[in-house]
Design a protein around this motif. Structure first.
Motif, PDB file in Angstrom:
ATOM      1  N   VAL A 104       0.817  -1.116  -0.069  1.00 36.35           N
ATOM      2  CA  VAL A 104      -0.048   0.099   0.072  1.00 36.35           C
ATOM      3  C   VAL A 104       0.836   1.259  -0.073  1.00 36.35           C
ATOM      4  CG1 VAL A 104      -1.619   1.477   1.226  1.00 36.35           C
ATOM      5  CG2 VAL A 104      -1.656  -1.381   1.523  1.00 36.35           C
ATOM      6  N   LEU A 105       0.471   2.204  -0.889  1.00 35.52           N
ATOM      7  CA  LEU A 105       1.359   3.383  -0.977  1.00 35.52           C
ATOM      8  C   LEU A 105       0.735   4.325   0.209  1.00 35.52           C
ATOM      9  CD1 LEU A 105       3.869   4.562  -2.376  1.00 35.52           C
ATOM     10  CD2 LEU A 105       2.401   5.775  -3.885  1.00 35.52           C
ATOM     11  N   ALA A 106       1.774   4.789   0.982  1.00 38.03           N
ATOM     12  CA  ALA A 106       1.238   5.883   1.867  1.00 38.03           C
ATOM     13  C   ALA A 106       1.564   7.245   1.322  1.00 38.03           C
ATOM     14  CB  ALA A 106       1.709   5.631   3.204  1.00 38.03           C
ATOM     15  N   GLY A 107       0.711   8.040   0.812  1.00 35.75           N
ATOM     16  CA  GLY A 107       1.060   9.347   0.167  1.00 35.75           C
ATOM     17  C   GLY A 107       0.855   9.415  -1.235  1.00 35.75           C
ATOM     18  N   ARG A 108      -0.186  10.090  -1.693  1.00 43.43           N
ATOM     19  CA  ARG A 108      -0.562  10.555  -3.044  1.00 43.43           C
ATOM     20  C   ARG A 108      -0.856  11.906  -3.057  1.00 43.43           C
ATOM     21  NH1 ARG A 108      -6.476   9.758  -5.457  1.00 43.43           N
ATOM     22  NH2 ARG A 108      -6.111  11.329  -6.909  1.00 43.43           N
ATOM     23  N   TRP A 109      -0.480  12.611  -4.263  1.00 41.16           N
ATOM     24  CA  TRP A 109      -0.771  13.844  -4.455  1.00 41.16           C
ATOM     25  C   TRP A 109      -2.038  14.178  -5.046  1.00 41.16           C
ATOM     26  CZ3 TRP A 109       2.956  17.192  -2.942  1.00 41.16           C
ATOM     27  CH2 TRP A 109       4.189  16.639  -2.380  1.00 41.16           C
ATOM     28  N   TRP A 110      -2.468  15.437  -4.415  1.00 39.10           N
ATOM     29  CA  TRP A 110      -3.795  15.766  -4.810  1.00 39.10           C
ATOM     30  C   TRP A 110      -3.830  17.067  -4.892  1.00 39.10           C
ATOM     31  CZ3 TRP A 110      -8.758  13.085  -3.533  1.00 39.10           C
ATOM     32  CH2 TRP A 110      -8.535  11.962  -3.037  1.00 39.10           C
ATOM     33  N   THR A 111      -4.532  17.656  -5.969  1.00 35.84           N
ATOM     34  CA  THR A 111      -4.621  19.303  -6.150  1.00 35.84           C
ATOM     35  C   THR A 111      -5.658  19.548  -4.952  1.00 35.84           C
ATOM     36  OG1 THR A 111      -6.361  19.216  -7.860  1.00 35.84           O
ATOM     37  CG2 THR A 111      -4.165  19.211  -8.467  1.00 35.84           C
ATOM     38  N   ALA A 112      -5.877  20.885  -4.764  1.00 36.90           N
ATOM     39  CA  ALA A 112      -6.695  21.380  -3.640  1.00 36.90           C
ATOM     40  C   ALA A 112      -8.425  21.198  -4.424  1.00 36.90           C
ATOM     41  CB  ALA A 112      -6.679  22.817  -3.408  1.00 36.90           C
ATOM     42  N   GLU A 113      -8.393  21.290  -5.688  1.00 37.57           N
ATOM     43  CA  GLU A 113      -9.807  21.408  -6.241  1.00 37.57           C
ATOM     44  C   GLU A 113      -9.997  19.789  -6.318  1.00 37.57           C
ATOM     45  OE1 GLU A 113      -7.129  23.059  -7.369  1.00 37.57           O
ATOM     46  OE2 GLU A 113      -8.156  25.196  -6.904  1.00 37.57           O
ATOM     47  N   GLU A 114      -9.085  18.983  -6.524  1.00 39.75           N
ATOM     48  CA  GLU A 114      -9.428  17.506  -6.907  1.00 39.75           C
ATOM     49  C   GLU A 114      -9.863  17.118  -5.280  1.00 39.75           C
ATOM     50  OE1 GLU A 114      -7.099  13.587  -8.117  1.00 39.75           O
ATOM     51  OE2 GLU A 114      -6.011  15.467  -7.579  1.00 39.75           O
ATOM     52  N   LEU A 115      -9.223  17.351  -4.170  1.00 38.08           N
ATOM     53  CA  LEU A 115      -9.624  17.041  -3.009  1.00 38.08           C
ATOM     54  C   LEU A 115     -10.959  17.648  -2.504  1.00 38.08           C
ATOM     55  CD1 LEU A 115      -8.951  15.904  -0.380  1.00 38.08           C
ATOM     56  CD2 LEU A 115      -7.568  17.827   0.525  1.00 38.08           C
ATOM     57  N   LEU A 116     -11.371  19.088  -3.036  1.00 36.95           N
ATOM     58  CA  LEU A 116     -12.659  19.564  -2.506  1.00 36.95           C
ATOM     59  C   LEU A 116     -13.828  18.604  -3.172  1.00 36.95           C
ATOM     60  CD1 LEU A 116     -14.281  22.132  -1.518  1.00 36.95           C
ATOM     61  CD2 LEU A 116     -14.292  22.926  -3.856  1.00 36.95           C
ATOM     62  N   GLU A 117     -13.553  18.378  -4.407  1.00 33.59           N
ATOM     63  CA  GLU A 117     -14.755  17.498  -5.100  1.00 33.59           C
ATOM     64  C   GLU A 117     -14.866  16.242  -4.405  1.00 33.59           C
ATOM     65  OE1 GLU A 117     -13.639  16.923  -9.337  1.00 33.59           O
ATOM     66  OE2 GLU A 117     -15.223  15.272  -9.391  1.00 33.59           O
ATOM     67  N   GLU A 118     -14.051  15.586  -3.674  1.00 34.11           N
ATOM     68  CA  GLU A 118     -14.091  14.515  -2.871  1.00 34.11           C
ATOM     69  C   GLU A 118     -14.865  14.919  -1.616  1.00 34.11           C
ATOM     70  OE1 GLU A 118     -13.531  11.324  -3.682  1.00 34.11           O
ATOM     71  OE2 GLU A 118     -13.667  10.292  -1.529  1.00 34.11           O
ATOM     72  N   LEU A 119     -14.410  15.919  -1.179  1.00 36.42           N
ATOM     73  CA  LEU A 119     -14.876  16.319   0.168  1.00 36.42           C
ATOM     74  C   LEU A 119     -16.407  16.687   0.135  1.00 36.42           C
ATOM     75  CD1 LEU A 119     -11.886  18.560   1.601  1.00 36.42           C
ATOM     76  CD2 LEU A 119     -12.443  16.094   2.128  1.00 36.42           C
ATOM     77  N   LEU A 120     -16.579  17.304  -0.921  1.00 37.28           N
ATOM     78  CA  LEU A 120     -18.113  17.777  -1.081  1.00 37.28           C
ATOM     79  C   LEU A 120     -19.204  16.596  -1.396  1.00 37.28           C
ATOM     80  CD1 LEU A 120     -17.944  21.339  -3.193  1.00 37.28           C
ATOM     81  CD2 LEU A 120     -18.090  20.695  -0.483  1.00 37.28           C
ATOM     82  N   ARG A 121     -18.660  15.559  -1.486  1.00 39.74           N
ATOM     83  CA  ARG A 121     -19.708  14.255  -1.532  1.00 39.74           C
ATOM     84  C   ARG A 121     -20.387  14.246  -0.323  1.00 39.74           C
ATOM     85  NH1 ARG A 121     -15.781   9.188  -3.042  1.00 39.74           N
ATOM     86  NH2 ARG A 121     -17.944   8.008  -2.874  1.00 39.74           N
ATOM     87  N   ASP A 122     -19.817  14.555   0.915  1.00 42.35           N
ATOM     88  CA  ASP A 122     -20.634  14.179   2.171  1.00 42.35           C
ATOM     89  C   ASP A 122     -21.297  15.808   2.684  1.00 42.35           C
ATOM     90  OD1 ASP A 122     -20.199  11.576   2.025  1.00 42.35           O
ATOM     91  OD2 ASP A 122     -18.127  11.687   3.239  1.00 42.35           O
ATOM     92  N   LYS A 123     -21.256  16.448   1.588  1.00 42.01           N
ATOM     93  CA  LYS A 123     -21.845  17.756   2.387  1.00 42.01           C
ATOM     94  C   LYS A 123     -23.279  17.720   3.184  1.00 42.01           C
ATOM     95  CE  LYS A 123     -22.098  22.599   1.883  1.00 42.01           C
ATOM     96  NZ  LYS A 123     -23.452  22.974   2.145  1.00 42.01           N
ATOM     97  N   PRO A 124     -24.307  16.923   2.263  1.00 43.32           N
ATOM     98  CA  PRO A 124     -25.572  16.715   2.981  1.00 43.32           C
ATOM     99  C   PRO A 124     -25.227  16.071   4.501  1.00 43.32           C
ATOM    100  CG  PRO A 124     -25.574  15.952   0.904  1.00 43.32           C
ATOM    101  CD  PRO A 124     -24.095  16.022   1.302  1.00 43.32           C
ATOM    102  N   PHE A 125     -24.270  15.291   4.699  1.00 42.95           N
ATOM    103  CA  PHE A 125     -24.093  14.676   6.171  1.00 42.95           C
ATOM    104  C   PHE A 125     -23.573  15.770   7.114  1.00 42.95           C
ATOM    105  CE2 PHE A 125     -23.573  11.254   3.310  1.00 42.95           C
ATOM    106  CZ  PHE A 125     -24.626  10.060   3.840  1.00 42.95           C
ATOM    107  N   TYR A 126     -22.615  16.507   6.677  1.00 43.05           N
ATOM    108  CA  TYR A 126     -22.194  17.682   7.239  1.00 43.05           C
ATOM    109  C   TYR A 126     -23.329  18.587   7.607  1.00 43.05           C
ATOM    110  CZ  TYR A 126     -17.685  16.512   4.462  1.00 43.05           C
ATOM    111  OH  TYR A 126     -17.045  15.885   3.663  1.00 43.05           O
ATOM    112  N   ASP A 127     -23.876  19.177   6.693  1.00 39.65           N
ATOM    113  CA  ASP A 127     -25.194  20.039   6.914  1.00 39.65           C
ATOM    114  C   ASP A 127     -26.208  19.403   7.805  1.00 39.65           C
ATOM    115  OD1 ASP A 127     -23.957  21.530   5.209  1.00 39.65           O
ATOM    116  OD2 ASP A 127     -25.251  21.247   3.456  1.00 39.65           O
ATOM    117  N   GLN A 128     -26.356  18.091   7.922  1.00 39.50           N
ATOM    118  CA  GLN A 128     -27.457  17.502   8.891  1.00 39.50           C
ATOM    119  C   GLN A 128     -26.783  17.330  10.377  1.00 39.50           C
ATOM    120  OE1 GLN A 128     -28.797  13.744   7.021  1.00 39.50           O
ATOM    121  NE2 GLN A 128     -29.429  14.697   5.344  1.00 39.50           N
ATOM    122  N   SER A 129     -25.660  17.218  10.497  1.00 37.45           N
ATOM    123  CA  SER A 129     -25.090  16.840  11.595  1.00 37.45           C
ATOM    124  C   SER A 129     -24.274  17.921  12.269  1.00 37.45           C
ATOM    125  CB  SER A 129     -24.185  15.484  11.502  1.00 37.45           C
ATOM    126  OG  SER A 129     -22.926  15.988  10.937  1.00 37.45           O
TER     127      SER A 129
END
Ligand code: SF4
Ligand code: SF4
Length: 325
Positions: A104-129
């Protein structure tokens, strides 16, 4: 000319996290830390470069990795598959064909925009909780430009932001992160500078100075809390939490905890303080990285001992002291 998009080295994006701030959160583990705490619960985040983790129990001996590795780090010796870690440069090619997930490789490069897209997948859960996103590690401050950009993008998308930091770094970089951070969780391991150097490899004075500045130079609306699990809070209601990992042989005495608590009590508007007991769940990670686990002989502190330490913190002047489960 367009500004270069900052990239960040990340070991894990953990969804549905409930221990890294209020509500349901996604915790991003950044790779690279200026400290070397020997009990570290996330040793795969310490070095600021990609690293290969090897779990021999999962290996089925297919030798696909041997065919893929351009460095000869995966090899066959006397008919046995072996991993020669010193030759490995962390390119990750062998992980692509290791279907058993022994590599397993520990450490992968992400752009901030790429990461944001992943993070926003759970926005409904953030909003509810009342949850959001937490940057952890490792140390978000070590990748300050990337961290700041991610926090900014999250806040602009209406997501509550938190950081877990050791606060060792330049103040102007920390201040850049604070601009876009609703909740700061910061650790103090020891107050004595020599003991702190011995346990973590770094001085504590610049950490304490940064914490004091965070507490005193806070923008309007900041509330200072000394550690703990916090209630759901809304975006814009900024808070600072101070925490202490309780580690046997390091700081598990009333004197050590009392000294830290006295510093915390001197910060303005302290509301509560949290003790986080050491655990040994990271032992397998050390093995997978080929690292010595120097905390192997330690045992987690007993509940009764934690109660004694919490009382010492109260006697030192912190009114509300909590112990993490
Ligand atoms: S590819 Fe994975 S499972 Fe196959 S020999 Fe290599 S480590 Fe083992
Ligand atoms: S990460 Fe790259 S260099 Fe290291 S063992 Fe795998 S293929 Fe070889």
């Amino acid at each position: 000319m367009q500004a270069e998009t900052p990239q960040g080295l990340i070991t894990n994006v953990q969804r549905f996290s409930i221990h890294d701030g209020p509500g349901i959160r996604t915790t991003v583990f950044l790779k690279g830390c200026p400290l070397r705490c020997f009990w570290c619960h996330n040793p795969e985040t310490q070095r600021a470069e990609p690293e290969l983790e090897f779990f021999p129990d999962r290996c089925i001996g297919c030798q696909e990795c041997v065919r893929r590795c351009p460095e000869g780090a995966q090899a066959v010796e006397d008919g046995r598959r072996v991993y020669r870690r010193p030759r490995c440069r962390g390119c990750g090619r062998c992980t692509e064909t290791c279907y058993a997930e022994a590599l397993v490789l520990a450490g992968r490069w992400w752009t901030a925009e790429e990461l944001l897209e992943e993070l926003l997948r759970d926005k409904p859960f953030y909003d509810q909780s009342g949850g959001g996103v937490t940057l952890s590690g490792g140390e978000p401050l070590l990748q300050a430009r990337f961290s700041e950009r991610v926090l900014q993008l999250c806040q602009e998308a209406g997501v509550h932001t938190a950081i877990e930091t050791c606060a060792l770094g330049q103040w102007d970089r920390l201040a850049g992160l604070l601009r876009w951070t609703d909740l700061v969780m910061v650790d103090i391991k020891l107050l004595d500078d020599a003991a702190h150097r011995a346990a973590t490899g770094a001085p504590v004075r610049p950490i304490l100075e940064n914490i004091r500045r965070m507490a005193e130079d806070r923008p309007p609306g900041w509330d200072v809390i000394a550690s703990g699990l916090c209630e759901a809070i809304s975006v814009g209601d900024r808070r600072l939490i101070v925490r202490t990992p309780v580690v046997p042989t390091v700081n598990d005495t009333p004197a050590a905890i009392g000294a830290i608590a006295a510093f915390v009590a001197g910060l303005p508007k302290v509301q509560y303080y949290e003790l986080m007991p050491f655990h040994k769940l990271a032992a397998g990670k050390y093995r997978s990285l080929g690292l010595e686990y120097r905390a192997a002989a330690l045992e987690p502190p007993a509940r009764e001992q934690l109660a004694v330490l919490a009382e010492a913190a109260r006697r030192a002047g912190v009114a509300d002291v909590r112990v993490a489960s």
